[in-house]
Each structure stands twice: as structure tokens, then as C-alpha cells.
Design an enzyme around this catalytic site. Structure first.
Site, PDB file in Angstrom:
ATOM      1  N   GLU A   1      50.282  23.425 -41.088  1.00 46.60           N
ATOM      2  CA  GLU A   1      49.659  24.381 -40.182  1.00 46.60           C
ATOM      3  C   GLU A   1      48.167  24.401 -40.462  1.00 46.60           C
ATOM      4  OE1 GLU A   1      51.225  28.227 -41.232  1.00 46.60           O
ATOM      5  OE2 GLU A   1      51.541  27.533 -43.279  1.00 46.60           O
TER       6      GLU A   1
ATOM      7  N   ASP B   1      59.482  31.230 -45.158  1.00 49.53           N
ATOM      8  CA  ASP B   1      58.770  29.971 -45.417  1.00 49.53           C
ATOM      9  C   ASP B   1      59.580  28.751 -44.976  1.00 49.53           C
ATOM     10  OD1 ASP B   1      56.867  31.582 -46.576  1.00 49.53           O
ATOM     11  OD2 ASP B   1      57.703  31.356 -48.587  1.00 49.53           O
TER      12      ASP B   1
ATOM     13  N   ASP C   1      54.849  24.224 -45.082  1.00 52.83           N
ATOM     14  CA  ASP C   1      54.354  25.590 -44.920  1.00 52.83           C
ATOM     15  C   ASP C   1      53.611  25.969 -46.194  1.00 52.83           C
ATOM     16  OD1 ASP C   1      54.370  28.279 -43.568  1.00 52.83           O
ATOM     17  OD2 ASP C   1      55.357  28.786 -45.453  1.00 52.83           O
TER      18      ASP C   1
END
Ligand SMILES: [Zn+2]
Length: 443
Positions: free
Chosen positions: A313, A394, A226
Site C-alpha cells: 500500500e 492485517d 500490509d
């Protein structure tokens, strides 16, 4: 073969329409041939970058060559852009056309000018292939980083490892070079560059048999990454979740940068003090950019070594850059980090997955799958109403990404790691130093 023919006909077309010096033509064709042959044989190429210390006379030669390359680039670009604006067919232009008007062009290395032509042609080709990713080429300024590329023909480029000298075309005396590592193989080309803090470098492209990376067996099946704001990244692998901070030296460096920027803007333009302040500023910029790159390389290498599947991501950096997160995104180098992960995964036979940007990695509860649609950017922790679990934003996101990685069966075996580490177009060159380093790991 068809490629060679098409290039030859293209060149002969330009011959018919424009004046072309024979040497220029020979250089143009031989660069193309060398390139095509090397493509055909699929020889691994590796770049080695060294700091060089030119003498005053050599500095004069480099400055002249940089200037000529800049001039030719700007002239050719101008001609092409004018046609482009009028929506006409973009003409082929060669540096030779300008030799009459600017006779000093004959004094510099003609391979350097040829390479300018090739670079410009490639820039236009890239633009027409993908207008979003590749903008139109820009005019070059004297203040920017300067460089020129020359090719090795009949041993015109040599390195004397004992005397620590680099020999380049048109320069009789060798240039003092700091050879912090050796290489063996045939030299293809050299790019000489001057950074805007006044340092000179030579990047030597070498054909080498021996460029396979040592591949480490991964300890963890998958990991989810992340990209955060408080921390640089939060990582979850088979064993644990951990956070990696922005390195402190970068923060300190940025504070100093701000001070130097302020001091530079206060100085009277054109004065000696202003020039001194500009140099200090440029040096600090170079320091930060090197330090950040080093950090990104070490972190991405460590993560790739550790895991078989790496999931990040899609940060959609361009979209984010328009928002208030802009500065943080630009500074933290996320997009570069993702690029490094991607090509290192390819080199070391790992699977790299970038999830869709609509995948709600932060909003999903990793325990029960509940989707928290009310989660805002400011919520650092949240409590799942379904199962009662309290989440660190997170860590939760990285666990969800980790699950995506575990669910992917098509894992590339380590044995399929790329032998050829030639960097694909648009990607940074392979890092030249052995990259193992300690990381700031907390949590
Ligand atoms: Zn839950």
C-alpha cells in the site's frame, strides 16, 4: 557530445568571470568526462565498502580534508543561498576562489574539493527539479558524519590485496584496510568517511563486468504486503498469510538507546564524561541503524525471491509522520523497506506495485467485497455483516493487496532482470554482501 560541449562552455564562462586555477579546471573537466564516458559505455558500477584503520598521521590528513571540504561547501553554499534569497541568478562558484583566503586548501586532494562543487551543483539541480522531494542543501557541521570523494586518475588509487593496503592520492603510505571480500575491475573513485562514533570507512566504486545478480525463479505468483503497527508486516502469497515481527534485538537496542540518551543529557556539557556518553550514544545509534538496515535488506530480498508480483500500500509516510503514528513510522523504517523492495524488484525482474493510498485495503472484506466504512485504527479484528467472516485486520488487508497483484497481467519475465545494477539517483547503493538470512516468521 552536446553534453560535453555544454559543460565545456559552462566552465569557460566561469573562467571569464572568476579566477580559476588550471589544475582545478583540468580536474573539473576530467571528472565530468570520465562520468560522461562511463555513462556512454553503460559499464556496470559496483560499490564495495570496507572498514579502514588509518594511522595517526593519516587521521590528521583525513581530518584536514574533511575540514576543507566542509569549509568549501559552506562558503559556496552561503554565496549561492544569498543570491537565492535575493531572487537573483545563482552564481557558479569554484573552490579555487577560496585558495587565496585559505591557503591550506592547497594541501589537500583537489579532486575532493572538485567533488564538493559537483555535489553542491547537483543538490541545487535536484532541488529545482523537484522541490518537494529535495530540500535546499544545508550547511555542514563538524559533528555530522564526515566524508570526501576522490577520483582515480593514472592509478592514483590502488588496492594491494596481499598486503591489505589501500593507496589514496596525497598519502604515500597505504592505509590498513579490512578486505572482507575482493573485487576485480577498474577503480573509479573512493569515498572516505568517518561516522560520528569515530570509525573510518572507504567505499570503492569499481567498474566491473561481473555484477549480474543470481535470479531465483519465484515460487509464488504474487504477494500482498500490509505494513502494520503490532507486526512489522503481514504478507499473503499463493500459499499462506504470515506475519513478520519487529526483531527483538532492535527493541532491546532502542531501550538501551533511551537509557544512553538520558545519561548523556544529564552530564555537564563539555566535560570528559559528557564526551564519553556522547560516544556511547553515537555507537548505539550506529548499531541500531546497521541492524535495522540488515533486517530490511534480508526481508525485502526474501520477499522478492519468493514472488513474481509484489504489492504494497502507499503508506504516504509524510502524511503519517504528522500524526501520532509518527514515532512508529519513523522507527520501523517502512519507507526504506518500500524503497528496497522497489529497486530489488527492478534488479531481479519482478513487478512492483504500490496501490493508491485511497484503496481501502483494510476496509474491504476479501471474501465478499463488502466495504466496512466504520472501521477505525483501533479495530484489530472485525466481522463482516454480509458474509459473517471474522477478519484479522492485517491479514485481510494483505489478502486484498494480494488480489490486486493477481489481477495484474503485465508481468515482467525473469529474463528481463537488469544487467546493469547501477543504482538510480537517490536510491541506496546495492547491498554488497550476499543476503540470505533467516526471518522471524509467525502465524
Ligand atoms: Zn464479507
Amino acid at each position: 557530445m552536446r553534453k560535453i560541449l555544454s559543460i565545456l562552455t559552462k566552465t569557460s564562462n566561469s573562467l571569464r568571470t572568476e579566477q580559476l586555477f588550471t589544475f582545478e579546471l583540468v580536474a573539473y573537466i576530467s571528472i565530468n568526462l570520465v562520468y560522461l564516458l562511463s555513462m556512454h559505455r553503460k559499464l556496470p558500477l559496483k560499490a564495495y565498502k570496507y572498514r579502514i584503520y588509518p594511522t595517526d598521521a593519516q587521521v590528521v590528513f583525513f581530518t584536514k580534508t574533511f575540514g576543507c571540504c566542509r569549509l568549501v561547501w559552506n562558503k559556496m553554499l552561503d554565496k549561492k543561498l544569498q543570491a537565492y534569497k535575493k531572487k537573483e541568478r545563482i552564481p557558479g562558484v569554484t573552490p579555487a576562489e577560496y585558495k587565496k583566503e585559505f591557503p591550506f586548501l592547497k594541501e589537500v586532494d583537489s579532486f575532493a574539493l572538485c567533488n564538493v562543487q559537483l555535489q553542491l551543483e547537483k543538490a541545487f539541480k535536484d532541488h529545482f527539479r523537484n522541490r518537494k522531494q529535495f530540500k535546499l542543501p544545508k550547511f555542514k557541521k563538524k559533528r555530522d558524519k564526515q566524508s570526501y570523494t576522490t577520483n582515480n586518475v593514472h592509478n592514483s588509487i590502488r588496492v594491494d590485496f596481499e598486503k591489505r593496503l589501500l593507496y589514496l592520492p596525497k598519502l604515500r603510505e597505504g592505509i590498513r584496510v579490512e578486505l572482507h571480500r575482493t573485487f576485480d575491475g577498474k577503480i573509479k573513485s573512493v569515498t572516505v568517511s568517518r561516522t560520528n562514533d569515530g570509525k573510518y570507512y572507504a567505499s570503492i566504486l569499481v567498474e566491473t563486468e561481473n555484477s549480474r545478480n543470481k535470479v531465483v525463479e519465484p515460487k509464488s505468483k504474487a504477494c500482498g504486503i500490509d505494513l502494520g503497527l503490532d507486526y512489522f508486516v503481514t504478507v499473503t502469497n499463493d500459499f499462506m498469510s504470515y506475519k513478520v515481527e519487529h526483531p527483538k534485538y532492535l527493541r532491546r537496542g532502542e531501550e538501551r538507546l533511551k537509557r544512553l540518551q538520558k545519561s548523556f543529557s544529564k552530564k555537564q556539557k563539555g566535560s570528559k564524561n559528557s564526551e564519553k556518553a556522547r560516544l556511547r550514544l553515537a555507537r548505539q545509534h550506529a548499531y541500531i541503524s546497521n541492524a535495522r538496515n540488515d533486517f530490511l535488506h534480508k526481508l525485502s530480498k526474501a520477499i522478492i525471491d519468493e514472488n513474481q508480483v509484489v504489492v504494497v500500500e502507499d503508506i504516504n509516510a509524510k502524511g503519517l509522520l504528522k500524526t501520532r503514528l509518527a514515532k512508529s513510522v519513523a522507527d520501523s523504517g517502512w519507507s526504506r523497506f518500500v524503497t528496497y523492495l522497489k529497486y530489488k524488484a527492478e534488479w531481479y525482474g519482478r513487478t512492483f506495485i504500490q496501490v493508491d493510498r485511497f484503496f481501502p485495503s483494510s476496509k474491504l472484506c476479501h471474501r465478499c467485497g463488502y466495504k466496512n466504512d466504520d472501521l477505525s485504527l483501533n479495530d484489530r479484528t472485525w466481522c463482516c455483516p454480509e458474509c459473517g467472516e471474522t477478519h484479522d485486520r492485517d491479514v485481510n488487508a494483505s489478502i486484498n493487496l494480494y488480489f490486486v497483484g493477481l489481477g495484474r497481467p503485465e508481468v515482467t519475465p525473469v529474463e528481463r532482470a537488469l544487467v546493469d545494477d547501477r543504482s538510480p539517483y537517490g536510491l541506496p547503493k546495492k547491498p554488497s554482501r550476499d543476503e540470505t538470512g533467516s526471518l522471524t516468521v509467525t502465524g
